[in-house]
Design a protein around this motif. Structure first.
Motif, short mmCIF file in Angstrom:
data_model
loop_
_atom_site.label_atom_id
_atom_site.label_comp_id
_atom_site.label_asym_id
_atom_site.label_seq_id
_atom_site.Cartn_x
_atom_site.Cartn_y
_atom_site.Cartn_z
N ALA A 168 -5.70 32.83 36.73
CA ALA A 168 -6.33 33.50 37.87
C ALA A 168 -6.23 32.55 38.99
O ALA A 168 -5.86 32.59 40.20
N SER A 169 -6.75 31.13 38.66
CA SER A 169 -6.75 30.21 39.80
C SER A 169 -5.51 29.94 40.44
O SER A 169 -5.04 29.69 41.52
N ASP A 170 -4.35 29.61 39.60
CA ASP A 170 -3.05 29.51 40.30
C ASP A 170 -2.43 30.67 41.03
O ASP A 170 -1.82 30.43 41.99
N LEU B 112 -1.52 30.44 44.84
CA LEU B 112 -0.22 31.02 45.20
C LEU B 112 -0.42 32.08 46.30
O LEU B 112 0.25 32.02 47.41
N GLY B 113 -1.26 33.13 45.97
CA GLY B 113 -1.44 34.10 46.90
C GLY B 113 -1.81 33.55 48.41
O GLY B 113 -1.29 33.90 49.37
N GLN B 114 -2.77 32.60 48.23
CA GLN B 114 -3.16 31.73 49.59
C GLN B 114 -2.06 31.22 50.33
O GLN B 114 -1.89 31.28 51.48
N ILE B 115 -1.09 30.62 49.55
CA ILE B 115 0.02 29.72 50.20
C ILE B 115 0.96 30.62 50.65
O ILE B 115 1.45 30.62 51.83
N LEU C 63 -5.85 24.24 51.43
CA LEU C 63 -5.95 25.02 50.31
C LEU C 63 -7.33 24.98 49.54
O LEU C 63 -7.88 25.73 48.90
N ALA C 64 -7.51 23.50 49.15
CA ALA C 64 -8.51 23.21 48.25
C ALA C 64 -9.98 23.83 48.73
O ALA C 64 -10.79 24.32 48.16
N ARG C 65 -10.13 23.70 50.24
CA ARG C 65 -11.36 24.41 50.76
C ARG C 65 -11.34 25.87 50.54
O ARG C 65 -12.07 26.45 50.31
N GLY D 210 -8.69 16.72 43.87
CA GLY D 210 -8.19 16.36 42.69
C GLY D 210 -7.68 17.46 41.76
O GLY D 210 -6.63 17.48 41.12
N ALA D 211 -8.48 18.49 41.62
CA ALA D 211 -8.35 19.85 40.75
C ALA D 211 -7.24 20.42 41.34
O ALA D 211 -6.03 21.23 40.94
N THR D 212 -7.12 20.60 42.90
CA THR D 212 -6.01 21.20 43.49
C THR D 212 -4.58 20.66 43.37
O THR D 212 -3.66 21.19 43.29
#
Length: 167
Positions: A44-46, A50-53, A68-70, A77-79
Motif C-alpha cells: 500500500a505504501s508503494d 506511485l499514485g502521488q508520482i 514526495l516524502a512530505r 530515508g524511508a522514502t
C-alpha cells in the motif's frame, strides 16, 4: 491560533457533518488506494507513493523525493528505500531535469502509468461522475474550503513540528 478546546467546543450540526465527511473521504480514499495496491501488486505504501508520482507528473508538476516524502508522511530515508524498490521493479524513473543537476525529478515509468490509468478508468468512474455533475460555483466553494482547512492542518503540523524540535 485560538484557545478553543475542540473537544468541548459547541460545534454546529453542519460543522460536525463536515468533519465526518472529511473523515469518510479519507477512509474511502484509503480503501481505493488499497485496491490500487492490489491492482499494481504493490504494498500500500508503494502504491500510494506511485499514485502521488503519477498524479503530480500528469498535472505537470512532477515531485522531488523530498516533496514526495512530505506528501506520504515518511522520512526522506524511508522514502529513498521505497523509491529504490519502485525503481528496481520498473515503476519509476528518476531524472535530473533542472539546471541544478542535484535536483531529482520523479516520473512514472510509461507501463506503470498506463497500468494505473487502467485502474482509474475502472475505479474512478463514480468520482469522475460527481465532478462532472457538480456546478462550477459549488466546485469553487469546495476548493476554497479545502484550501482553508488544508492550510489550517499544515499550520498545526508546522507548529507541532517546531514545538517537537524545541523540546
Amino acid at each position: 491560533m485560538t484557545d478553543a478546546d475542540p473537544l468541548v467546543e459547541a460545534w454546529s450540526a453542519a460543522q460536525v457533518e463536515v468533519m465526518h465527511g472529511l473523515r469518510d473521504w479519507v477512509v474511502g480514499f484509503t480503501a481505493l488506494n488499497q485496491h490500487l495496491a492490489e491492482w499494481l501488486r504493490l504494498p500500500a505504501s508503494d502504491a500510494n507513493a506511485l499514485g502521488q508520482i503519477i498524479w503530480a507528473a500528469e498535472s505537470g508538476a512532477p515531485l522531488s523525493p523530498v516533496r514526495l516524502a512530505r506528501q506520504i508522511g515518511m522520512t526522506t530515508g524511508a522514502t529513498t528505500i521505497l523509491l529504490n524498490r519502485l525503481e528496481a521493479a520498473g515503476h519509476l524513473v528518476r531524472s535530473r531535469e533542472s539546471a541544478d543537476r542535484r535536483r531529482v525529478t520523479l516520473r512514472p515509468a510509461p507501463a506503470s502509468r498506463e497500468h494505473a490509468r487502467g485502474f482509474l478508468a475502472v475505479a474512478g468512474a463514480e468520482i469522475a461522475d460527481v465532478l462532472r455533475t457538480t456546478s462550477p460555483a459549488e466546485l469553487r466553494t469546495v476548493v476554497a474550503f479545502l484550501g482553508r482547512i488544508t492550510g489550517a492542518a499544515a499550520a498545526a503540523d508546522h507548529r507541532l513540528s517546531a514545538d517537537a524540535a524545541s523540546t
